[in-house]
Scaffold this motif. Structure first.
Motif, mmCIF file in Angstrom:
data_model
loop_
_atom_site.group_PDB
_atom_site.id
_atom_site.type_symbol
_atom_site.label_atom_id
_atom_site.label_comp_id
_atom_site.label_asym_id
_atom_site.label_seq_id
_atom_site.Cartn_x
_atom_site.Cartn_y
_atom_site.Cartn_z
ATOM 1 N N GLU A 160 79.317 32.792 46.212
ATOM 2 C CA GLU A 160 80.357 33.668 46.581
ATOM 3 C C GLU A 160 81.501 33.056 46.537
ATOM 4 O OE1 GLU A 160 80.557 34.658 51.093
ATOM 5 O OE2 GLU A 160 78.712 33.912 50.827
ATOM 6 N N TYR A 161 81.541 31.463 46.520
ATOM 7 C CA TYR A 161 82.644 30.826 46.818
ATOM 8 C C TYR A 161 82.930 30.369 45.003
ATOM 9 C CZ TYR A 161 81.338 30.198 51.586
ATOM 10 O OH TYR A 161 81.181 30.533 52.741
ATOM 11 N N GLU A 162 84.262 30.282 45.009
ATOM 12 C CA GLU A 162 85.036 29.876 43.911
ATOM 13 C C GLU A 162 85.025 28.159 43.749
ATOM 14 O OE1 GLU A 162 88.592 32.685 42.729
ATOM 15 O OE2 GLU A 162 88.791 31.646 44.634
ATOM 16 N N ASP A 163 84.936 27.673 42.591
ATOM 17 C CA ASP A 163 85.013 26.360 42.353
ATOM 18 C C ASP A 163 86.806 25.723 42.286
ATOM 19 O OD1 ASP A 163 82.345 26.349 42.229
ATOM 20 O OD2 ASP A 163 82.131 25.513 40.485
ATOM 21 N N LEU A 164 86.971 24.709 42.541
ATOM 22 C CA LEU A 164 88.257 24.011 42.215
ATOM 23 C C LEU A 164 88.370 23.486 40.704
ATOM 24 C CD1 LEU A 164 91.224 23.651 42.980
ATOM 25 C CD2 LEU A 164 90.465 21.570 44.349
ATOM 26 N N THR A 174 91.587 27.838 40.864
ATOM 27 C CA THR A 174 90.151 28.134 41.199
ATOM 28 C C THR A 174 89.454 29.090 40.319
ATOM 29 O OG1 THR A 174 91.108 29.843 42.593
ATOM 30 C CG2 THR A 174 90.746 27.596 43.801
ATOM 31 N N PHE A 175 88.097 28.975 40.342
ATOM 32 C CA PHE A 175 87.381 29.846 39.389
ATOM 33 C C PHE A 175 85.976 29.993 39.649
ATOM 34 C CE2 PHE A 175 86.302 25.545 38.114
ATOM 35 C CZ PHE A 175 84.850 25.675 37.909
ATOM 36 N N ASN A 176 85.307 31.030 39.283
ATOM 37 C CA ASN A 176 84.131 31.124 39.370
ATOM 38 C C ASN A 176 83.258 30.930 38.231
ATOM 39 O OD1 ASN A 176 81.415 32.926 39.669
ATOM 40 N ND2 ASN A 176 82.388 34.019 41.391
ATOM 41 N N GLU A 177 82.039 30.299 38.530
ATOM 42 C CA GLU A 177 81.452 29.637 37.385
ATOM 43 C C GLU A 177 80.659 30.593 36.428
ATOM 44 O OE1 GLU A 177 78.595 26.825 38.794
ATOM 45 O OE2 GLU A 177 80.031 25.699 39.810
ATOM 46 N N VAL A 191 89.741 18.002 33.927
ATOM 47 C CA VAL A 191 89.157 16.703 34.098
ATOM 48 C C VAL A 191 88.287 16.447 35.271
ATOM 49 C CG1 VAL A 191 91.132 15.746 32.723
ATOM 50 C CG2 VAL A 191 91.158 15.919 35.107
ATOM 51 N N ASN A 192 88.364 17.240 36.106
ATOM 52 C CA ASN A 192 87.586 17.297 37.514
ATOM 53 C C ASN A 192 87.301 18.772 38.199
ATOM 54 O OD1 ASN A 192 87.144 14.272 38.241
ATOM 55 N ND2 ASN A 192 89.383 14.637 38.143
ATOM 56 N N THR A 193 85.983 18.944 38.626
ATOM 57 C CA THR A 193 85.657 20.004 39.179
ATOM 58 C C THR A 193 85.011 19.685 40.600
ATOM 59 O OG1 THR A 193 83.664 20.330 37.959
ATOM 60 C CG2 THR A 193 85.341 21.345 37.029
ATOM 61 N N PHE A 194 85.351 20.661 41.621
ATOM 62 C CA PHE A 194 84.483 20.588 42.815
ATOM 63 C C PHE A 194 83.963 21.957 43.192
ATOM 64 C CE2 PHE A 194 88.245 17.639 42.690
ATOM 65 C CZ PHE A 194 87.646 16.504 42.969
ATOM 66 N N ALA A 195 82.655 21.736 43.645
ATOM 67 C CA ALA A 195 81.872 22.918 43.872
ATOM 68 C C ALA A 195 81.381 22.982 45.274
ATOM 69 C CB ALA A 195 80.515 23.100 42.564
ATOM 70 N N PHE A 196 82.357 23.348 46.107
ATOM 71 C CA PHE A 196 82.017 23.326 47.593
ATOM 72 C C PHE A 196 82.660 24.592 47.997
ATOM 73 C CE2 PHE A 196 81.315 22.534 51.949
ATOM 74 C CZ PHE A 196 80.195 21.906 51.855
ATOM 75 N N GLY A 197 83.757 24.557 48.441
ATOM 76 C CA GLY A 197 84.531 25.698 48.869
ATOM 77 C C GLY A 197 84.387 26.175 50.298
ATOM 78 N N PRO A 198 84.976 27.146 50.459
ATOM 79 C CA PRO A 198 85.827 28.050 49.539
ATOM 80 C C PRO A 198 87.157 27.780 49.488
ATOM 81 C CG PRO A 198 85.840 29.110 52.002
ATOM 82 C CD PRO A 198 84.889 27.911 52.097
ATOM 83 N N THR A 199 87.939 28.531 48.748
ATOM 84 C CA THR A 199 89.425 28.404 48.544
ATOM 85 C C THR A 199 90.090 28.739 49.843
ATOM 86 O OG1 THR A 199 89.128 29.165 46.197
ATOM 87 C CG2 THR A 199 91.096 29.290 47.290
ATOM 88 N N TYR A 271 91.819 23.956 48.865
ATOM 89 C CA TYR A 271 90.181 23.989 48.832
ATOM 90 C C TYR A 271 89.694 23.237 49.707
ATOM 91 C CZ TYR A 271 85.790 24.515 45.846
ATOM 92 O OH TYR A 271 84.651 24.991 45.439
ATOM 93 N N ASN A 272 88.627 23.800 50.147
ATOM 94 C CA ASN A 272 87.677 23.143 51.001
ATOM 95 C C ASN A 272 86.524 22.239 50.454
ATOM 96 O OD1 ASN A 272 86.792 22.849 54.105
ATOM 97 N ND2 ASN A 272 84.830 24.033 53.385
ATOM 98 N N LEU A 273 86.548 20.808 50.827
ATOM 99 C CA LEU A 273 85.459 20.065 50.307
ATOM 100 C C LEU A 273 84.454 19.916 51.311
ATOM 101 C CD1 LEU A 273 87.977 17.501 48.882
ATOM 102 C CD2 LEU A 273 86.838 18.900 47.667
#
Length: 311
Positions: A160-164, A174-177, A191-199, A271-273
């Motif tokens: 349910e969370y977006e990536d950065l 931010t985006f949804n995979e 150049v970098n993505t982070f898949a934790f979240g949420p925004t 964005y939350n890491l």
């Protein structure tokens, strides 16, 4: 017929099942498994060897450094210690002349599962001036992983969370995979993505509610978050915050509280890491906060990756 002989097949099947489950858990959470070594991609954010030499020469001997600040021709970092009621948090105000100085690094320079080092160890091996823990990609088997312009994992996660996404020009989105692919992201300049979240903050507005939480985590937690301030002159301005938590001295922040703090600094996107015991801020060879892995035990947790500032 004895009991054991009568139930031999049941016992054997149960033993195999337990063994398989145990191995699966060990493989997921304990046994290191390297997939690939870190490679350097030729992206807009990657400098040539001659450019790198120039950057290092420019910073060498010209940086002004204190216990809470760093300043040279390309990088400005100021760290302040703040409080929010019963919680202590640390704010890094960062300005860069180029997005090439905002980087990520993987533990042991290797992509894989259960490949971990402490934030300070990864930061030190990459000559980082400043660093925080990343998204701990290794805790998951899915989720896009793009680091420094290289795709390491292209399987999408159902979340349910977006990536950065961090672009070569230093901008955030931010985006949804499920709406894109890792290759499409790379082709667009990510150049970098982070898949934790949420925004936490989107378009300057708080994007979480007071009841939002990550998984089964407690409401008050150590947290790590990254935000960007979109300056009118196009300069690169970031805010990174790490909070202490889970101790008598500092209980921690909720997601909403972290979003409020980020918004107060004027960020447009935050964005939350990864948080909890992973939350660590490193600066100039020292750990700034008090990472808490177990109750009142102040100790760094080993993680998969970091976000850092450096040459």
């Amino acid at each position: 017929m004895s009991f054991f002989k009568k139930h031999a097949y049941t016992i054997l099947f149960s033993s195999i099942l337990v063994g398989a489950n145990t191995y699966s858990l060990l493989k997921t959470f304990v046994i290191p498994s390297a997939v690939s070594q870190v490679v350097v991609a030729q992206t807009n954010a990657t400098t040539s060897s001659s450019d790198t030499t120039t950057s290092n020469d420019a910073s060498s001997g010209q940086a002004t450094v204190t216990d809470s600040s760093y300043q040279d021709d390309n990088i400005s970092i100021t760290i302040t210690t703040e409080s929010n009621g019963d919680t202590t948090y640390y704010v890094a105000d960062i300005e860069l002349s180029s997005a090439e100085y905002l980087k990520t690094a993987l533990a042991k320079n290797t992509f894989g599962t259960n490949i971990t080092e402490t934030t300070s160890a990864i930061a030190s091996s990459n000559n980082a001036i400043f660093a925080v823990n990343g998204d701990y990609y290794g805790a998951n088997e899915t989720g896009y992983v793009i680091k420094n312009g290289v795709i390491y994992r292209d399987t999408s996660r159902s979340s349910e969370y977006e990536d950065l996404a961090v672009y070569a020009d230093g901008s955030f989105q931010t985006f949804n995979e499920e709406d894109t692919t890792a290759q499409a992201l790379l082709d667009s300049g990510v150049v970098n993505t982070f898949a934790f979240g949420p925004t936490l903050v989107s378009n300057g507005e708080i994007a979480v509610s007071s009841s939002d939480e990550v998984g089964r985590a407690m409401s008050d937690n150590p947290r790590t978050a990254i935000g960007i301030i979109e300056e009118e002159d196009g300069s690169l301005h970031y805010i990174i915050i790490v909070s202490d938590g889970r101790t008598d001295a500092s209980t921690g922040l909720t997601l909403y509280e972290m979003a409020e703090i980020m918004q107060s600094y004027g960020v447009t996107t935050a964005y939350n890491l990864d948080g909890g015991g992973s939350s660590t801020m490193y600066f100039n060879g020292q750990i700034i906060n008090n990472p808490t892995t177990n109750g009142n035990t102040i100790k760094e947790r080993a993680v998969s990756d970091i976000v850092y500032i450096g040459y």
